[in-house]
Design an enzyme around this catalytic site. Sequence first.
Site, PDB file in Angstrom:
ATOM      1  N   GLU A   1      -7.093   4.762   7.605  1.00 24.12           N
ATOM      2  CA  GLU A   1      -6.868   6.187   7.310  1.00 24.12           C
ATOM      3  C   GLU A   1      -8.077   6.767   6.573  1.00 24.12           C
ATOM      4  O   GLU A   1      -8.452   7.922   6.792  1.00 24.12           O
ATOM      5  CB  GLU A   1      -5.564   6.350   6.507  1.00 24.12           C
ATOM      6  CG  GLU A   1      -4.356   6.072   7.397  1.00 24.12           C
ATOM      7  CD  GLU A   1      -3.139   5.517   6.683  1.00 24.12           C
ATOM      8  OE1 GLU A   1      -3.044   5.600   5.451  1.00 24.12           O
ATOM      9  OE2 GLU A   1      -2.248   4.976   7.394  1.00 24.12           O
TER      10      GLU A   1
ATOM     11  N   GLY B   1       2.262   2.182  10.863  1.00 27.31           N
ATOM     12  CA  GLY B   1       3.253   3.246  10.762  1.00 27.31           C
ATOM     13  C   GLY B   1       3.883   3.635  12.081  1.00 27.31           C
ATOM     14  O   GLY B   1       4.553   4.662  12.171  1.00 27.31           O
TER      15      GLY B   1
ATOM     16  N   HIS C   1      -9.529   1.138   4.534  1.00 32.24           N
ATOM     17  CA  HIS C   1      -8.309   1.379   5.303  1.00 32.24           C
ATOM     18  C   HIS C   1      -8.611   2.333   6.454  1.00 32.24           C
ATOM     19  O   HIS C   1      -9.412   3.259   6.304  1.00 32.24           O
ATOM     20  CB  HIS C   1      -7.217   1.966   4.393  1.00 32.24           C
ATOM     21  CG  HIS C   1      -5.885   1.960   5.049  1.00 32.24           C
ATOM     22  ND1 HIS C   1      -5.519   2.913   5.965  1.00 32.24           N
ATOM     23  CD2 HIS C   1      -4.856   1.081   4.978  1.00 32.24           C
ATOM     24  CE1 HIS C   1      -4.303   2.630   6.416  1.00 32.24           C
ATOM     25  NE2 HIS C   1      -3.881   1.526   5.832  1.00 32.24           N
TER      26      HIS C   1
ATOM     27  N   LYS D   1       0.177   4.265  -0.272  1.00 27.25           N
ATOM     28  CA  LYS D   1      -0.446   5.455   0.330  1.00 27.25           C
ATOM     29  C   LYS D   1      -0.172   6.686  -0.546  1.00 27.25           C
ATOM     30  O   LYS D   1      -0.093   6.541  -1.754  1.00 27.25           O
ATOM     31  CB  LYS D   1       0.038   5.633   1.780  1.00 27.25           C
ATOM     32  CG  LYS D   1      -0.173   4.351   2.601  1.00 27.25           C
ATOM     33  CD  LYS D   1      -0.031   4.547   4.078  1.00 27.25           C
ATOM     34  CE  LYS D   1      -0.276   3.218   4.786  1.00 27.25           C
ATOM     35  NZ  LYS D   1      -0.226   3.339   6.244  1.00 27.25           N
TER      36      LYS D   1
ATOM     37  N   ASN E   1       0.879  -1.174   0.000  1.00 30.18           N
ATOM     38  CA  ASN E   1       0.000   0.000   0.000  1.00 30.18           C
ATOM     39  C   ASN E   1       0.911   1.216   0.000  1.00 30.18           C
ATOM     40  O   ASN E   1       1.505   1.549   1.023  1.00 30.18           O
ATOM     41  CB  ASN E   1      -0.881  -0.044   1.259  1.00 30.18           C
ATOM     42  CG  ASN E   1      -1.708   1.217   1.444  1.00 30.18           C
ATOM     43  OD1 ASN E   1      -1.807   2.052   0.553  1.00 30.18           O
ATOM     44  ND2 ASN E   1      -2.304   1.350   2.628  1.00 30.18           N
TER      45      ASN E   1
ATOM     46  N   SER F   1       3.154  -2.162  10.537  1.00 26.27           N
ATOM     47  CA  SER F   1       4.593  -2.255  10.830  1.00 26.27           C
ATOM     48  C   SER F   1       5.172  -3.637  10.535  1.00 26.27           C
ATOM     49  O   SER F   1       6.039  -4.122  11.262  1.00 26.27           O
ATOM     50  CB  SER F   1       4.883  -1.812  12.265  1.00 26.27           C
ATOM     51  OG  SER F   1       4.505  -0.451  12.444  1.00 26.27           O
TER      52      SER F   1
ATOM     53  N   GLU G   1      -5.753  -4.917  10.330  1.00 27.70           N
ATOM     54  CA  GLU G   1      -4.712  -3.931  10.598  1.00 27.70           C
ATOM     55  C   GLU G   1      -5.037  -3.191  11.893  1.00 27.70           C
ATOM     56  O   GLU G   1      -5.861  -2.269  11.889  1.00 27.70           O
ATOM     57  CB  GLU G   1      -4.632  -2.917   9.455  1.00 27.70           C
ATOM     58  CG  GLU G   1      -4.296  -3.530   8.114  1.00 27.70           C
ATOM     59  CD  GLU G   1      -3.668  -2.503   7.167  1.00 27.70           C
ATOM     60  OE1 GLU G   1      -2.559  -2.771   6.705  1.00 27.70           O
ATOM     61  OE2 GLU G   1      -4.270  -1.449   6.935  1.00 27.70           O
TER      62      GLU G   1
HETATM   63  P1  PGA Z   1       2.653   0.213   7.734  1.00 29.68           P
HETATM   64  O1  PGA Z   1       1.197   0.430   7.072  1.00 29.68           O
HETATM   65  O2  PGA Z   1       3.184  -1.080   7.147  1.00 29.68           O
HETATM   66  O3  PGA Z   1       3.447   1.393   7.289  1.00 29.68           O
HETATM   67  O4  PGA Z   1       2.466   0.127   9.195  1.00 29.68           O
HETATM   68  C1  PGA Z   1       0.336  -0.654   6.837  1.00 29.68           C
HETATM   69  C2  PGA Z   1      -0.934  -0.139   6.208  1.00 29.68           C
HETATM   70  O5  PGA Z   1      -1.412   0.934   6.606  1.00 29.68           O
HETATM   71  O6  PGA Z   1      -1.505  -0.790   5.308  1.00 29.68           O
END
Ligand code: PGA
Length: 251
Positions: free
Chosen positions: A98, A173, A96, A11, A9, A213, A167
């Site tokens: 976000e 992140g 997601h 982003k 992803n 992460s 997730e």
């Molecule tokens: P990350 O994000 O691996 O940077 O923690 C995962 C995601 O949001 O899909």
Amino acid sequence: MRKNIVAGNWKMNKNLQEGIALAKELNEALAADKPNCDVVICTPFIHLASVTPIVDSAVIGVGAENCADKVSGAYTGEVSAEMVASTGAQYVILGHSERRAYYGETVEILEEKVKLALANNLKPIFCIGEVLEEREANKQNEVVAAQMASVFSLSAEDFGKVILAYEPVWAIGTGKTATPEQAQEIHAYIRSLVAEKYGQEVADNTSILYGGSCKPSNAKELFANPDVDGGLIGGAALQVADFKGIIDAFK
Ligand code: PGA
């Protein structure tokens, strides 16, 4: 049986030229050393039409990170599932955290998006997961169960095209990863919800990815769990060495 999948992803990272370069580099790396799992890269909308012809579709699938909850028309700035599919993309991340947190995406909006994605032959990578306060209050199971309502109105046939991604928001992140035990426990619970709704066979065929992460150093122990079928990768999907390191966890 269900597939193992590592999906990236991106982003809101990489301009068009950088995105093309990253896709080319990944394609070369995986041509030289074939993966033992399905690999998907989900990119910003503007990259899709340029990235799909660059990658070997037998090795790398391409997806969007979102699509509209409407078919077409006067929705300035939106991109429909049909438009995404017309680029050659085959997947779309939906739900997601976000998108839920910053853009107000509700269970009902996501239900529309999932249906439109499927109607346009896109496979949804449907994300669920709790925030830290919910985990601390031991409410993670109820939270993910409520989020699953967006996909539980589907027919069993349509649900069979959905990839789930658990997730935990507190792990995205942050460098804080769920322990393999925490991941296995909730993945098994999510699979039990699917079994209750659609039966054991559908549940056994559903890929449930872990995200938050995930990196080369922890991917192997996360993916070794019986109910963890791969990962949805943010930060570590932006460098080929890291992303490939995670893909290689299946070797
Ligand atoms: P990350 O994000 O691996 O940077 O923690 C995962 C995601 O949001 O899909």
